[in-house]
Design an enzyme around this catalytic site. Structure first.
Site, PDB file in Angstrom:
ATOM      1  N   GLY A  63      11.020  69.525 -17.743  1.00 21.29           N
ATOM      2  CA  GLY A  63      10.076  68.561 -18.792  1.00 21.29           C
ATOM      3  C   GLY A  63       9.049  67.970 -18.040  1.00 21.29           C
ATOM      4  O   GLY A  63       9.341  67.958 -16.718  1.00 21.29           O
TER       5      GLY A  63
ATOM      6  N   LYS B 230      16.981  59.945 -31.469  1.00 18.44           N
ATOM      7  CA  LYS B 230      16.418  61.319 -32.149  1.00 18.44           C
ATOM      8  C   LYS B 230      16.263  61.414 -33.603  1.00 18.44           C
ATOM      9  O   LYS B 230      17.122  61.117 -34.232  1.00 18.44           O
ATOM     10  CB  LYS B 230      17.412  62.562 -31.594  1.00 18.44           C
ATOM     11  CG  LYS B 230      17.298  64.015 -32.399  1.00 18.44           C
ATOM     12  CD  LYS B 230      16.018  64.512 -31.630  1.00 18.44           C
ATOM     13  CE  LYS B 230      16.109  65.007 -30.233  1.00 18.44           C
ATOM     14  NZ  LYS B 230      15.166  65.922 -29.636  1.00 18.44           N
TER      15      LYS B 230
ATOM     16  N   ARG C  19      13.491  54.197 -17.405  1.00 15.67           N
ATOM     17  CA  ARG C  19      12.169  53.565 -17.257  1.00 15.67           C
ATOM     18  C   ARG C  19      12.621  51.745 -17.357  1.00 15.67           C
ATOM     19  O   ARG C  19      13.450  51.667 -17.982  1.00 15.67           O
ATOM     20  CB  ARG C  19      11.328  53.905 -18.547  1.00 15.67           C
ATOM     21  CG  ARG C  19      10.799  55.328 -18.559  1.00 15.67           C
ATOM     22  CD  ARG C  19       9.799  55.231 -19.785  1.00 15.67           C
ATOM     23  NE  ARG C  19      10.616  55.378 -21.018  1.00 15.67           N
ATOM     24  CZ  ARG C  19      10.587  54.444 -21.964  1.00 15.67           C
ATOM     25  NH1 ARG C  19       9.702  53.487 -21.662  1.00 15.67           N
ATOM     26  NH2 ARG C  19      11.058  54.460 -23.178  1.00 15.67           N
TER      27      ARG C  19
ATOM     28  N   TYR D  46       2.357  74.116 -26.194  1.00 14.48           N
ATOM     29  CA  TYR D  46       3.538  74.591 -25.564  1.00 14.48           C
ATOM     30  C   TYR D  46       3.192  75.966 -25.074  1.00 14.48           C
ATOM     31  O   TYR D  46       2.144  76.315 -25.172  1.00 14.48           O
ATOM     32  CB  TYR D  46       4.387  74.842 -27.167  1.00 14.48           C
ATOM     33  CG  TYR D  46       5.958  74.907 -26.629  1.00 14.48           C
ATOM     34  CD1 TYR D  46       6.493  74.130 -25.945  1.00 14.48           C
ATOM     35  CD2 TYR D  46       6.658  76.107 -27.014  1.00 14.48           C
ATOM     36  CE1 TYR D  46       7.891  74.274 -25.501  1.00 14.48           C
ATOM     37  CE2 TYR D  46       7.755  76.092 -26.802  1.00 14.48           C
ATOM     38  CZ  TYR D  46       8.540  75.358 -26.246  1.00 14.48           C
ATOM     39  OH  TYR D  46       9.886  75.493 -25.915  1.00 14.48           O
TER      40      TYR D  46
ATOM     41  N   PHE E 243      13.035  75.339 -15.099  1.00 19.67           N
ATOM     42  CA  PHE E 243      13.825  75.684 -16.242  1.00 19.67           C
ATOM     43  C   PHE E 243      13.395  75.645 -17.687  1.00 19.67           C
ATOM     44  O   PHE E 243      12.530  74.688 -18.064  1.00 19.67           O
ATOM     45  CB  PHE E 243      15.072  74.904 -16.315  1.00 19.67           C
ATOM     46  CG  PHE E 243      16.166  75.537 -17.439  1.00 19.67           C
ATOM     47  CD1 PHE E 243      16.928  76.699 -17.432  1.00 19.67           C
ATOM     48  CD2 PHE E 243      16.183  74.648 -18.648  1.00 19.67           C
ATOM     49  CE1 PHE E 243      17.684  77.053 -18.614  1.00 19.67           C
ATOM     50  CE2 PHE E 243      17.142  75.293 -19.677  1.00 19.67           C
ATOM     51  CZ  PHE E 243      17.713  76.235 -19.614  1.00 19.67           C
ATOM     52  N   TRP E 244      13.295  76.725 -18.420  1.00 20.06           N
ATOM     53  CA  TRP E 244      12.762  76.888 -20.028  1.00 20.06           C
ATOM     54  C   TRP E 244      13.869  77.572 -20.794  1.00 20.06           C
ATOM     55  O   TRP E 244      14.088  78.845 -20.342  1.00 20.06           O
ATOM     56  CB  TRP E 244      11.346  77.466 -19.891  1.00 20.06           C
ATOM     57  CG  TRP E 244      10.912  77.651 -21.317  1.00 20.06           C
ATOM     58  CD1 TRP E 244      11.001  76.468 -22.142  1.00 20.06           C
ATOM     59  CD2 TRP E 244       9.889  78.549 -21.733  1.00 20.06           C
ATOM     60  NE1 TRP E 244      10.348  76.915 -23.282  1.00 20.06           N
ATOM     61  CE2 TRP E 244       9.605  77.966 -23.309  1.00 20.06           C
ATOM     62  CE3 TRP E 244       9.575  79.734 -21.320  1.00 20.06           C
ATOM     63  CZ2 TRP E 244       8.475  78.809 -23.918  1.00 20.06           C
ATOM     64  CZ3 TRP E 244       8.692  80.381 -21.988  1.00 20.06           C
ATOM     65  CH2 TRP E 244       8.175  80.107 -23.504  1.00 20.06           C
TER      66      TRP E 244
ATOM     67  N   THR F 272      18.051  58.636 -20.850  1.00 21.43           N
ATOM     68  CA  THR F 272      18.668  58.189 -22.265  1.00 21.43           C
ATOM     69  C   THR F 272      17.974  59.550 -23.428  1.00 21.43           C
ATOM     70  O   THR F 272      18.412  59.315 -24.451  1.00 21.43           O
ATOM     71  CB  THR F 272      17.475  56.931 -22.637  1.00 21.43           C
ATOM     72  OG1 THR F 272      16.173  57.224 -22.469  1.00 21.43           O
ATOM     73  CG2 THR F 272      17.781  55.812 -21.812  1.00 21.43           C
TER      74      THR F 272
ATOM     75  N   ARG G  91      12.164  48.559 -18.771  1.00 16.55           N
ATOM     76  CA  ARG G  91      11.878  48.069 -20.072  1.00 16.55           C
ATOM     77  C   ARG G  91      12.502  46.759 -20.284  1.00 16.55           C
ATOM     78  O   ARG G  91      13.518  46.485 -19.658  1.00 16.55           O
ATOM     79  CB  ARG G  91      12.397  49.419 -21.234  1.00 16.55           C
ATOM     80  CG  ARG G  91      14.084  49.503 -21.130  1.00 16.55           C
ATOM     81  CD  ARG G  91      14.441  50.483 -22.119  1.00 16.55           C
ATOM     82  NE  ARG G  91      14.235  52.021 -21.559  1.00 16.55           N
ATOM     83  CZ  ARG G  91      14.356  52.967 -22.203  1.00 16.55           C
ATOM     84  NH1 ARG G  91      14.830  53.013 -23.518  1.00 16.55           N
ATOM     85  NH2 ARG G  91      14.413  54.169 -21.606  1.00 16.55           N
TER      86      ARG G  91
END
Length: 350
Positions: A259, A342, A189, A66, A283-284, A166, A191
């Site tokens: 990301g 999550k 993706r 990180y 962006f962070w 997603t 799938r």
């Protein structure tokens, strides 16, 4: 007003915590131990944690990849929701049983049963919000809202395009855009269950959902139909998926990268930069919250997001897992056992 002297002993209960003493694979370097009680100072609040998510950033921090590190040994987790268990004599504005979240997200670790921090580190929230949604409010939903607000002026009828649709950020972008009358094109993706995933995202408000495989065509914009070309794109994957986002953008459009799940670089053709004048931004969330003023701004935004959740206008898929089954939740979060919602650690109860 707070209840002065609400906890006369001024000592927190002992706390069970997920600790890592070295950096490495989370399933190898983390363990649950009991931390001793700590003194609750006059301006501090002891919070009994109720729920805390396992975020990619939490995993990356334990892995040591990180952008920031924490002193070791450390307790995992950066966000969550808890209830006020006790506080020092100088604390005002809180009562026992109030729900609070660490804001900004905590560096001290929320994967523990009791957490003591200064009162200024806690933000009181409404208890009517679903527990699982409240526990994960600060990192992903706030990112989605700021992405929509800070990089372009979006008007009703405009279009955005994103990959990682997603994810919780992706799900929130779809819903927040829909509330503003902004169309969304969503890349997922390839799938086995792609049709089911498309259906779920469409129910959230997505206008179009395409798999990465479906975008391997020469004229990607032919898939737009009647939608205008997107002015803004969001990338959290990188590689070919980011290239697909860029292909959709209109002249002078902007792609924001927040990301890199594929761990592949973002590449852009020279012609896209020269002839389409595309802009690439990063962006962070951590950078955005560096100043006290922005922290207060974020709390206003969080309250707005929480109000949407209370009204049923903002939701995302989660799975509550008892804290005692942390290793099971971690395996799911690491992708060891297929794709899962999550993972939210639930403290107490079955």
């Amino acid at each position: 007003m707070g209840d002065i002297g609400a906890y006369s002993s001024k000592i927190s209960p002992p706390s069970l915590a997920v600790v890592f003493e070295q950096l490495g694979s989370p399933d190898e370097v983390t363990r649950i131990i009991e931390l001793p009680p700590v003194e609750i100072k006059e301006n501090e609040v002891c919070v009994k944690m109720l729920a805390s998510p396992i975020n990619p950033a939490d995993i990356n921090m334990i892995q040591g990849v990180y952008a920031k590190n924490v002193p070791l040994p450390a307790v995992g987790g950066q966000e969550g929701v808890g209830e006020v268990h006790a506080f020092g004599s100088a604390v005002q504005g809180l009562s026992l049983g109030d729900w609070v979240i660490p804001s900004p997200p905590s560096d001290s670790g929320t994967w523990q049963t009791y957490l003591v921090k200064e009162k200024s580190a806690w933000h009181k929230i409404n208890k009517n919000v679903p527990l699982d949604l409240a526990s994960a409010i600060h990192v992903n939903p706030l990112t989605a809202l700021v992405l929509l607000d800070d990089f372009a002026i979006l008007n009703p009828g405009d279009t955005i395009v994103q990959n990682g649709s997603t994810s919780i950020v992706g799900q929130c972008i779809i819903q927040l855009a829909k509330l503003r009358g902004v169309h969304s094109i969503n890349i997922i993706r390839d799938r086995a269950e792609s049709d089911a995933v498309k259906e779920r995202l469409m129910k959230l408000g997505a206008d179009k959902v395409c798999t990465e495989g479906e975008l391997q065509v020469k004229h990607v914009k032919g898939l737009l139909g009647a939608l205008p070309e997107p002015t803004l794109g969001f990338n959290c994957v990188g590689g070919n998926s980011a290239t697909s986002v860029l292909k959709f953008l209109r002249q002078g459009g902007t792609m924001v990268t927040y990301g890199g799940m594929s761990k592949e670089p973002v590449t852009v053709s020279t012609s896209a930069l020269i002839f389409k004048d595309l802009t690439l931004r990063g962006f962070w969330l951590e950078n955005m919250m560096m100043t006290l003023k922005r922290t207060q701004d974020c709390r206003v935004l969080i309250d707005y997001l929480l109000s949407l959740m209370q009204e049923g206008k903002l939701k995302y898929e989660t799975e509550l897992v008892p804290f005692g089954k942390f290793s099971v939740a971690l395996d799911k979060a690491l992708g060891k056992v297929g794709s899962h919602p999550k993972q939210i650690l639930k403290f107490g109860g079955p």
